[in-house]
Design a protein around this motif. Structure first.
Motif, short mmCIF file in Angstrom:
data_model
loop_
_atom_site.label_atom_id
_atom_site.label_comp_id
_atom_site.label_asym_id
_atom_site.label_seq_id
_atom_site.Cartn_x
_atom_site.Cartn_y
_atom_site.Cartn_z
N ASP A 161 0.83 -1.21 0.00
CA ASP A 161 0.00 0.00 0.00
C ASP A 161 0.86 1.25 0.00
OD1 ASP A 161 -2.65 -1.10 0.06
OD2 ASP A 161 -2.22 -1.76 2.10
N CYS A 162 1.93 1.20 0.79
CA CYS A 162 2.79 2.38 0.92
C CYS A 162 4.21 1.94 1.26
CB CYS A 162 2.25 3.32 2.00
SG CYS A 162 3.18 4.87 2.17
N VAL A 163 5.18 2.63 0.71
CA VAL A 163 6.58 2.40 1.03
C VAL A 163 7.13 3.68 1.64
CG1 VAL A 163 8.89 1.95 0.12
CG2 VAL A 163 6.93 0.70 -0.79
N ILE A 164 7.86 3.52 2.75
CA ILE A 164 8.47 4.67 3.41
C ILE A 164 9.94 4.73 3.01
CG2 ILE A 164 9.01 5.75 5.61
CD1 ILE A 164 6.65 4.22 6.82
N ALA A 165 10.33 5.81 2.37
CA ALA A 165 11.73 6.03 2.00
C ALA A 165 12.34 7.02 2.98
CB ALA A 165 11.82 6.58 0.58
N ASP A 166 13.51 6.68 3.46
CA ASP A 166 14.13 7.48 4.53
C ASP A 166 15.40 8.14 4.01
OD1 ASP A 166 14.13 8.03 7.57
OD2 ASP A 166 16.16 7.30 7.20
N GLN A 167 15.43 9.45 3.95
CA GLN A 167 16.59 10.30 3.70
C GLN A 167 17.07 10.32 2.25
OE1 GLN A 167 17.57 12.41 5.93
NE2 GLN A 167 19.18 13.30 4.68
N VAL A 168 17.16 9.16 1.59
CA VAL A 168 17.66 9.11 0.21
C VAL A 168 16.48 9.09 -0.75
CG1 VAL A 168 19.05 7.83 -1.47
CG2 VAL A 168 19.76 7.93 0.94
N SER A 169 16.24 10.21 -1.41
CA SER A 169 15.06 10.33 -2.27
C SER A 169 15.27 9.75 -3.67
CB SER A 169 14.67 11.80 -2.41
OG SER A 169 15.74 12.55 -2.99
N ALA A 170 16.49 9.38 -4.01
CA ALA A 170 16.78 8.88 -5.36
C ALA A 170 16.02 7.59 -5.67
CB ALA A 170 18.28 8.65 -5.51
N VAL A 171 15.51 6.91 -4.65
CA VAL A 171 14.79 5.64 -4.88
C VAL A 171 13.36 5.88 -5.34
CG1 VAL A 171 16.21 4.50 -3.12
CG2 VAL A 171 13.98 5.46 -2.47
N ILE A 172 12.84 7.07 -5.16
CA ILE A 172 11.42 7.31 -5.40
C ILE A 172 11.02 7.06 -6.86
CG2 ILE A 172 9.58 9.05 -5.30
CD1 ILE A 172 10.99 10.24 -2.86
N PRO A 173 11.79 7.50 -7.87
CA PRO A 173 11.38 7.21 -9.27
C PRO A 173 11.29 5.73 -9.56
CG PRO A 173 13.07 8.92 -9.22
CD PRO A 173 12.98 8.38 -7.83
N ILE A 174 12.15 4.94 -8.93
CA ILE A 174 12.10 3.48 -9.14
C ILE A 174 10.85 2.90 -8.49
CG2 ILE A 174 13.29 1.30 -8.67
CD1 ILE A 174 15.91 2.88 -8.80
N LEU A 175 10.54 3.33 -7.29
CA LEU A 175 9.34 2.83 -6.62
C LEU A 175 8.07 3.24 -7.38
CD1 LEU A 175 10.35 3.66 -2.93
CD2 LEU A 175 10.37 1.41 -4.04
N ARG A 176 8.16 4.31 -8.15
CA ARG A 176 7.02 4.77 -8.94
C ARG A 176 6.66 3.80 -10.07
NH1 ARG A 176 3.52 7.59 -6.66
NH2 ARG A 176 4.16 9.58 -5.80
N TRP A 177 7.55 2.86 -10.37
CA TRP A 177 7.24 1.88 -11.41
C TRP A 177 6.02 1.04 -11.03
CZ3 TRP A 177 12.84 -0.38 -12.47
CH2 TRP A 177 13.64 0.65 -13.02
N ARG A 178 5.83 0.89 -9.73
CA ARG A 178 4.64 0.15 -9.26
C ARG A 178 3.47 1.12 -9.18
NH1 ARG A 178 4.80 -4.77 -6.51
NH2 ARG A 178 6.25 -6.13 -7.61
N LYS A 179 2.51 0.93 -10.02
CA LYS A 179 1.34 1.80 -10.03
C LYS A 179 0.53 1.61 -8.76
CE LYS A 179 2.30 3.24 -14.18
NZ LYS A 179 2.79 4.61 -14.39
N ASN A 180 -0.08 2.69 -8.30
CA ASN A 180 -0.97 2.68 -7.14
C ASN A 180 -0.25 2.42 -5.81
OD1 ASN A 180 -3.22 3.11 -8.84
ND2 ASN A 180 -3.32 0.91 -9.26
N MET A 181 1.07 2.37 -5.83
CA MET A 181 1.80 2.22 -4.57
C MET A 181 2.22 3.61 -4.10
SD MET A 181 4.95 -0.34 -3.60
CE MET A 181 6.18 0.48 -4.63
N LYS A 182 1.79 3.98 -2.91
CA LYS A 182 2.05 5.31 -2.38
C LYS A 182 3.45 5.36 -1.75
CE LYS A 182 -2.08 6.68 -3.46
NZ LYS A 182 -2.30 7.67 -4.53
N ILE A 183 4.03 6.55 -1.73
CA ILE A 183 5.39 6.72 -1.22
C ILE A 183 5.41 7.86 -0.21
CG2 ILE A 183 7.79 7.22 -1.81
CD1 ILE A 183 7.11 6.24 -4.66
#
Length: 463
Positions: A25-47
């Motif tokens: 449902d949601c992924v929590i990214a801590d401090q390093v924001s460079a991972v966010i575009p990759i996590l965006r590959w999964r549709k409907n997954m909130k960050i």
């Protein structure tokens, strides 16, 4: 290359989440924001992105080459941070810095929420309260952990301390604690001690500061005021009564000779106990406690302990520790200042139990976890009136917020040293404050509320 390597490691983890694991449902990214575009590959997954502080402000740009190296990383940080569904920061102070740093995100009306860090308050349950009786302070308070204190060179079970916990880095401004403690010692050490020996050495047989003052006005405390001195008022100043003799006088200010300063200057040793040194104090319900109720701690039993993270492989750590030792020697208080680098968890608990207050000297700290740990251990905190401590410390209730000057810190240290009753009441208030606002339960409740806003009421976000 630390930042680049951190990016590579986190991107690897993000790829593993996207390619090898199921839907979240949601992924929590801590401090390093460079991972966010990759996590965006999964549709409907909130960050949810937790920004402790903009990394670009922490990076060194000591050379042109480093500036060139950082330029693409800084650009990536701002661009990818804005791709999160929700951004949270660790304090209102960090939120302001975030807006001033990521101006493009601010222009897009991206406003981070505040999610304060937490401490595990159960870890501090076994640390005893500050005793209300000075007699019990020397024996009972370290019951069960006395051996650990005894294992620290220069301390014994009868020693009471002011404690600073911080990494040995120049930005932590640990010299402020040393300079403030030097003012405190100079004011309290009796002038009747023999000039042929250091007044900071072993316990002297000459009269204590309490008995060394002549003149009338009744019994006098260590500030040279009579025992009928009025309580600290609602503005945080000490209302003084007129008295004859001694060197306390009226006005609640004390001064002494300047000490030698390692940098070649003179440490200004005027220490005022009025509102000019305290910022928005408020009496926090403590106005009924006067210094005459004292349970005072003798300066002969007080030491300053500087404890914290230390890595001998780091040049700054080695140099700064030596600078601090030299500073204490130059001020004539080397026998009263102890350094405990890289302490153990057991030593940390013992030091907290032995202290009557924690000194926190960094300015504009992003948040500051040490004040929370101190308050969880029922110890009041003296900190700079800037950054995160302004949000975690209640003035004159759970600690003191001061100007970043030795006289201001020394004045607040003197208030705690002058009354264990005051320190104990403030410590109890501090514990309640942390339990209410900075416990893991409080953190979990705030985080769950934020997550529910992101995924909607239909998601299962039970923590």
């Amino acid at each position: 290359m630390h930042a680049l390597c951190a990016y590579i490691r986190c991107i690897y983890v993000a790829l593993a989440i996207v390619l090898c694991h199921g839907f979240f449902d949601c992924v929590i990214a801590d401090q390093v924001s460079a991972v966010i575009p990759i996590l965006r590959w999964r549709k409907n997954m909130k960050i949810l992105f937790y920004c402790h502080f903009p990394d670009l402000l922490l990076a060194s740009r000591s050379s042109r080459l480093r500036s060139v190296y950082r330029a693409p990383l800084d650009w990536i940080e701002e661009q990818t941070t804005g791709m999160a569904d929700q951004i949270v920061v660790n304090s209102e102070f960090t939120g302001t810095v975030f807006a001033n740093t990521f101006t493009k995100l601010h222009a897009r009306k991206i406003r981070p929420a505040v999610l304060y860090p937490a401490v595990n308050i159960r870890e501090y349950d076994n640390i005893p309260n500050i005793p209300l009786k000075a007699r019990s302070a020397s024996t009972d308070r370290l019951s069960g952990i006395r051996d650990c204190v005894g294992g620290i060179e220069g301390l014994s079970s009868g020693t009471q301390i002011f404690l600073s916990i911080n990494r040995f880095e120049r930005k932590k401004k640990l010299e402020l604690a040393i300079d403030a403690f030097a003012l405190l010692v100079k004011r309290h050490v009796s002038p009747s001690r023999s000039p042929s020996r250091s007044p900071l050495g072993s316990r002297s047989t000459s009269p204590s500061p309490r008995s060394a003052h002549g003149g009338g006005g009744g019994p006098r405390n260590s500030l040279g005021r009579s025992s009928s001195t009025p309580p600290v008022n609602s503005s945080g100043s000490s209302s003084s009564s007129s008295s004859s003799g001694g060197d306390g006088g009226g006005g609640g200010s004390v001064s002494g000779g300047g000490g030698g300063h390692p940098a070649g200057g003179t440490l200004h040793s005027s220490m005022s106990l009025n509102s000019s040194n305290l910022v928005h104090p408020g009496d926090g319900g403590l106005g009924s406690i006067s210094r005459s109720l004292a349970n005072e701690v003798s300066i002969d039993r007080m030491k300053l302990v500087l404890a914290g993270g230390y890595d001998p492989r780091l040049k700054e750590n080695r140099e700064y520790l030596e600078e601090l030792r030299t500073r204490a020697e130059g001020l004539g208080i080397s026998e009263r200042v102890l350094f405990v680098p890289s302490f153990t968890a057991e030593q940390k608990a013992a030091l907290l139990a032995a202290c009557i207050g924690v000194i926190y000297t960094p300015e504009n700290e992003h948040f500051g976890i040490v004040p929370l740990e101190a308050m969880a251990a029922r110890r009041p905190v003296i900190a700079c009136n800037s950054g995160g401590p302004r949000e975690s410390i209640h003035q004159a209730s759970t600690g003191f917020l001061c100007d970043p000057t030795p006289p201001s810190f020394a004045a607040c240290m003197d208030l705690l040293m002058g009354s264990l009753d005051r320190a104990a009441i403030m410590g109890a208030s501090a514990r309640r404050h942390v339990e209410t606002s900075f416990s893991r339960r409080a953190f979990g409740d705030q985080l769950q509320a934020i997550l529910m806003q992101i995924v909607g009421e239909g998601g299962d976000m039970t923590l």
